[in-house]
Each structure stands twice: as C-alpha cells, then as structure tokens.
Design an enzyme around this catalytic site. Structure first.
Site, PDB file in Angstrom:
ATOM      1  N   HIS A  50      49.013  54.053  36.892  1.00 36.09           N
ATOM      2  CA  HIS A  50      49.582  52.890  36.379  1.00 36.09           C
ATOM      3  C   HIS A  50      49.977  52.911  35.067  1.00 36.09           C
ATOM      4  O   HIS A  50      50.552  51.931  34.688  1.00 36.09           O
ATOM      5  CB  HIS A  50      48.630  51.760  36.866  1.00 36.09           C
ATOM      6  CG  HIS A  50      48.625  51.816  38.485  1.00 36.09           C
ATOM      7  ND1 HIS A  50      49.392  51.588  39.422  1.00 36.09           N
ATOM      8  CD2 HIS A  50      47.282  51.575  39.282  1.00 36.09           C
ATOM      9  CE1 HIS A  50      48.959  51.644  40.656  1.00 36.09           C
ATOM     10  NE2 HIS A  50      47.655  51.840  40.640  1.00 36.09           N
ATOM     11  N   ASP A  73      47.900  58.419  46.232  1.00 33.65           N
ATOM     12  CA  ASP A  73      47.123  57.224  46.087  1.00 33.65           C
ATOM     13  C   ASP A  73      47.780  56.239  46.997  1.00 33.65           C
ATOM     14  O   ASP A  73      49.060  55.995  47.084  1.00 33.65           O
ATOM     15  CB  ASP A  73      47.004  56.615  44.450  1.00 33.65           C
ATOM     16  CG  ASP A  73      46.206  55.714  44.225  1.00 33.65           C
ATOM     17  OD1 ASP A  73      45.060  55.750  43.998  1.00 33.65           O
ATOM     18  OD2 ASP A  73      46.448  54.508  44.591  1.00 33.65           O
ATOM     19  N   ASP A  83      42.154  56.023  48.130  1.00 34.23           N
ATOM     20  CA  ASP A  83      42.148  54.722  48.485  1.00 34.23           C
ATOM     21  C   ASP A  83      42.927  54.629  49.778  1.00 34.23           C
ATOM     22  O   ASP A  83      43.014  53.617  50.396  1.00 34.23           O
ATOM     23  CB  ASP A  83      42.395  53.601  47.420  1.00 34.23           C
ATOM     24  CG  ASP A  83      43.462  53.998  46.494  1.00 34.23           C
ATOM     25  OD1 ASP A  83      43.972  55.163  46.758  1.00 34.23           O
ATOM     26  OD2 ASP A  83      43.645  53.449  45.665  1.00 34.23           O
TER      27      ASP A  83
HETATM   28  C1  SP5 Z   1      44.196  53.471  40.302  1.00 36.51           C
HETATM   29  C2  SP5 Z   1      44.179  52.316  41.201  1.00 36.51           C
HETATM   30  O1  SP5 Z   1      43.938  52.745  42.572  1.00 36.51           O
HETATM   31  N1  SP5 Z   1      44.349  51.127  40.743  1.00 36.51           N
HETATM   32  C3  SP5 Z   1      44.517  50.056  41.800  1.00 36.51           C
HETATM   33  C4  SP5 Z   1      44.569  48.892  41.050  1.00 36.51           C
HETATM   34  C5  SP5 Z   1      44.628  47.635  42.019  1.00 36.51           C
HETATM   35  N2  SP5 Z   1      44.389  46.297  41.355  1.00 36.51           N
HETATM   36  C6  SP5 Z   1      44.656  45.426  42.136  1.00 36.51           C
HETATM   37  C7  SP5 Z   1      43.158  45.249  42.999  1.00 36.51           C
HETATM   38  C8  SP5 Z   1      43.629  43.972  43.965  1.00 36.51           C
HETATM   39  C9  SP5 Z   1      42.776  43.811  44.856  1.00 36.51           C
HETATM   40  N3  SP5 Z   1      42.971  43.395  46.094  1.00 36.51           N
HETATM   41  C10 SP5 Z   1      42.082  43.365  46.879  1.00 36.51           C
HETATM   42  C11 SP5 Z   1      42.004  42.723  48.181  1.00 36.51           C
HETATM   43  C12 SP5 Z   1      40.991  42.511  49.067  1.00 36.51           C
HETATM   44  N4  SP5 Z   1      41.000  41.931  50.243  1.00 36.51           N
HETATM   45 ZN    ZN Z   2      45.182  53.031  44.188  1.00 35.02          ZN
END
Ligand code: SP5
Ligand code: ZN
Length: 349
Positions: free
Chosen positions: A166, A202, A291
């Site tokens: 990112h 990803d 993920d």
């Molecule tokens: C590298 C990478 O995988 N970065 C991901 C960044 C995501 N950041 C936002 C997280 C938002 C979390 N949403 C959670 C929903 C749970 N129900």
């Molecule tokens: Zn990710």
C-alpha cells in the site's frame, strides 16, 4: 528455496490501530512473521539474513522527502513533547483535493498526514529500522535471482514485515511503509532484467505498487483483490485502471466481490497468469498476501490451506525467476502453514 528473514521486524510493534472509531490491538503483529519463521524452519527451510543495502533502489521507487520523513519520524515525534515516546502518533488531517501537497508543513501531525493515505498505519519507535531491513531483504532477494544472463536462484522468499504494497511513491498506508515488491522489481530491472511482472495476490489491492509503476511498460502490474467499491483501499484497484502513457496496457486489475468462492478466485488467477505469460518478462515478483484465507479476521475470500499449495503450483508453472515478498494475512497462527504451502507448491514438493 532461499528464504530471507527480516531479523529487525520486531522493532516495528505499534500497540493499537483505529477501527470503527475505537482503539483496537493491531492486526499486523510481530507474531505473524514468527509463525511463518517457525513453519519454515520445521519444514527444513534454511533462513538467511539479508546482506544488501537498499538505499539506492529505495530512492528510485520513493520520493526523497518521504524517505527523509519516515527515517526521522519517531525522533521528531518524541522531540515534540515529553511523554511522546509512550504515545503513538496518528494523522488527523490530509491534503485532499484543492489543498497543497508540494509544501511540507513544519507541524509534525500535518507532515504525518501529508505522507499518509489513512490513519491505519501506526508508527512505532523502530518502524524505519524494521521497514528498511525489509527493503534490504527484497533487494537482496532480487540480487540472487538468475536474471540478465547471470547464474542464480530460481526463487527467493522474503519473510518480512511490515508489509509494503500500500506504500506509494510518497506515502504510507495499510500497515505499509516501504514498498518491498517495488524495491524487488526495480532492483531486478537495475540488475539486468529488461521486463519484470509483479503479481499481487493479497486480499487488498496493491495501490502503492500500481502507482509506482503506472506509467511504465517495463514493469507489468497485475492484481486480484476484493472489489474496492466495498474493500480497502477503496480509492484504487478498479478494472478500468489499465496504465498511462508508455505504461498503457501494462496494469491489470481483477477485482472480485467480497465473499466470492475459491473457484472464482482461481479463475481470476488464471487470467492473471495468462497476462503475465503474454508479457514475456524476465522475472516475477509476487506480493504474497495470505489474507485471502477463509479464516482471515479482516478479509472476505474463502481460500483454504490446500488452495495455497495450488497457488504455488500455478505460479511455479509460469517458469520465471521469482521473488516472493510477504504482505498481509492476519489469521496469524495459520500464516506459517499457508506460506509454506505456497513455497512448496511452487517448488513442486
Ligand atoms: C497489507 C494489508 O493487508 N493491509 C491491509 C490494510 C487494511 N486496513 C484496513 C483495515 C480495516 C479493517 N476492517 C475490518 C473489518 C472486520 N469486520
Ligand atoms: Zn491485505
């Protein structure tokens, strides 16, 4: 497969991030890399420490003023006020449309906003140390591959954190600070590969990597990810982003609906692989986010452990010298098995 381990990764250990307006424990934890390390070791893979200095290549993928900010950010934060060494800084203001981003403010939080895309990438005392060592690992991996007529390795895996995909030319975001995949791709170019493909698997679109190479034809960027209409990073990753200028036609986004089946994901992977094969690059960089796993706590795809073996096998059939860099994946206890499955699938074990 040669594996580099970022021995400094634990230096980046922020405590919390924001989620729905609340402070929650970070999803991106030091335990993640340790789980991968222990699975690699128990499967007989030998871990090495990176030897290369990535500063030169970093300056080719990131803006000098961003690198300078990031390197000294913690020092500047701590100098601001007594007690800041026990506090995490977060941005609260950003130069969105109509505001200027060419003038760097003096105020620390304003500088942090200038160089951030979100408030979800917490800084810690050792963020620079850990991220820089990760970039060193990516450059070290690129230097070992058999490209440009050089004898070398078929593939190298970088077990590192924080992630990188990112992070754009001059900003951090999504737990990413330095773009390791871009460092590997640029280092491969500089090391004699005429054309390099980057495949990002990803769950989240690799907006930083796309942006760094968007106007270039020498680096193809292909990504499969949750549709940005509903999934982070929201503002990039649509199918109509195909590259600009000389880079027109060298960016391929394959957004998929959150909740889609593994079968649909593998159909998209096939499309991605066909594009990469047609590109006829000299090397491949894989942004290996795990993920996409069904049990990931923040993502909504449904890959199982065995699907990661299948992913590795398919990538192995591309027949390209390959650098793998670890990106996301937050079901920490499963990360080791899933990462090793990709690697061993690739090697045909
Ligand atoms: C590298 C990478 O995988 N970065 C991901 C960044 C995501 N950041 C936002 C997280 C938002 C979390 N949403 C959670 C929903 C749970 N129900
Ligand atoms: Zn990710």
């Amino acid at each position: 497969m040669i594996t580099f381990f970022n021995d400094s990764h634990q230096a980046h250990a922020p405590e919390f991030e924001f989620f729905r307006g609340e402070r929650v424990s970070c999803f991106e934890t030091p335990a993640r890399a340790e789980y991968v390390k222990s699975s690699l070791t128990s499967r007989g893979h030998v871990l090495r420490s990176p030897q290369m200095e990535s500063r030169t290549v970093l300056a080719r993928v990131h803006a000098p003023r961003y690198l300078a900010f990031l390197e000294h950010a913690w020092r500047d934060w701590v100098a601001l006020e007594a007690g800041n060494d026990q506090r995490q800084p977060f941005p609260s203001v950003w130069p969105v449309r109509t505001l200027r981003s060419d003038v760097e403010p003096v105020n620390f939080i304003a500088r942090l906003g200038l160089y951030s895309m979100d408030n979800g990438s917490p800084l810690a005392a050792g963020t620079w140390t850990a991220a820089k060592a990760g970039a060193d690992a990516a450059a070290s991996a690129a230097a070992l591959l058999a490209v440009g007529g050089r004898r070398g390795e078929r593939a190298v895996f970088c077990c590192s954190r924080p992630p990188g995909h990112h992070a754009g030319p001059d900003f951090m975001g999504g737990y990413s600070f330095l773009n390791n995949a871009a460092v590997a791709a640029q280092a491969l170019r500089d090391g004699g590969a005429a054309r390099v493909a980057v495949l990002d698997v990803d769950y989240h679109h690799g907006n930083g990597t796309q942006s760094i190479f968007y106007d270039r034809a020498d680096v193809l960027f292909v990504s499969l990810h949750g549709d940005p209409l509903t999934e982070y990073p929201f503002y990039l990753g649509h199918a109509d982003e195909t590259g600009a200028g000389e880079g027109a036609g060298f960016n391929l986004n394959l957004p998929l609906p959150a909740g889609c089946t593994a079968a649909r994901w593998f159909d998209a992977l096939e499309q991605a692989c066909l594009r990469i094969a047609a590109f006829r690059g000299d090397a491949l960089v894989v942004s290996l986010g795990l993920d996409t796993f069904a049990e990931d706590p923040i993502s909504k795809f449904s890959l199982q452990a065995s699907d990661f073996s299948r992913l590795g096998e398919r990538l192995g059939r591309l027949g390209l010298p390959t650098v793998f860099v670890l990106e996301g994946g937050y079901a920490a206890t499963a990360l080791g098995t899933n990462a090793v499955n990709v690697i061993e699938g690739f090697e045909g074990i």
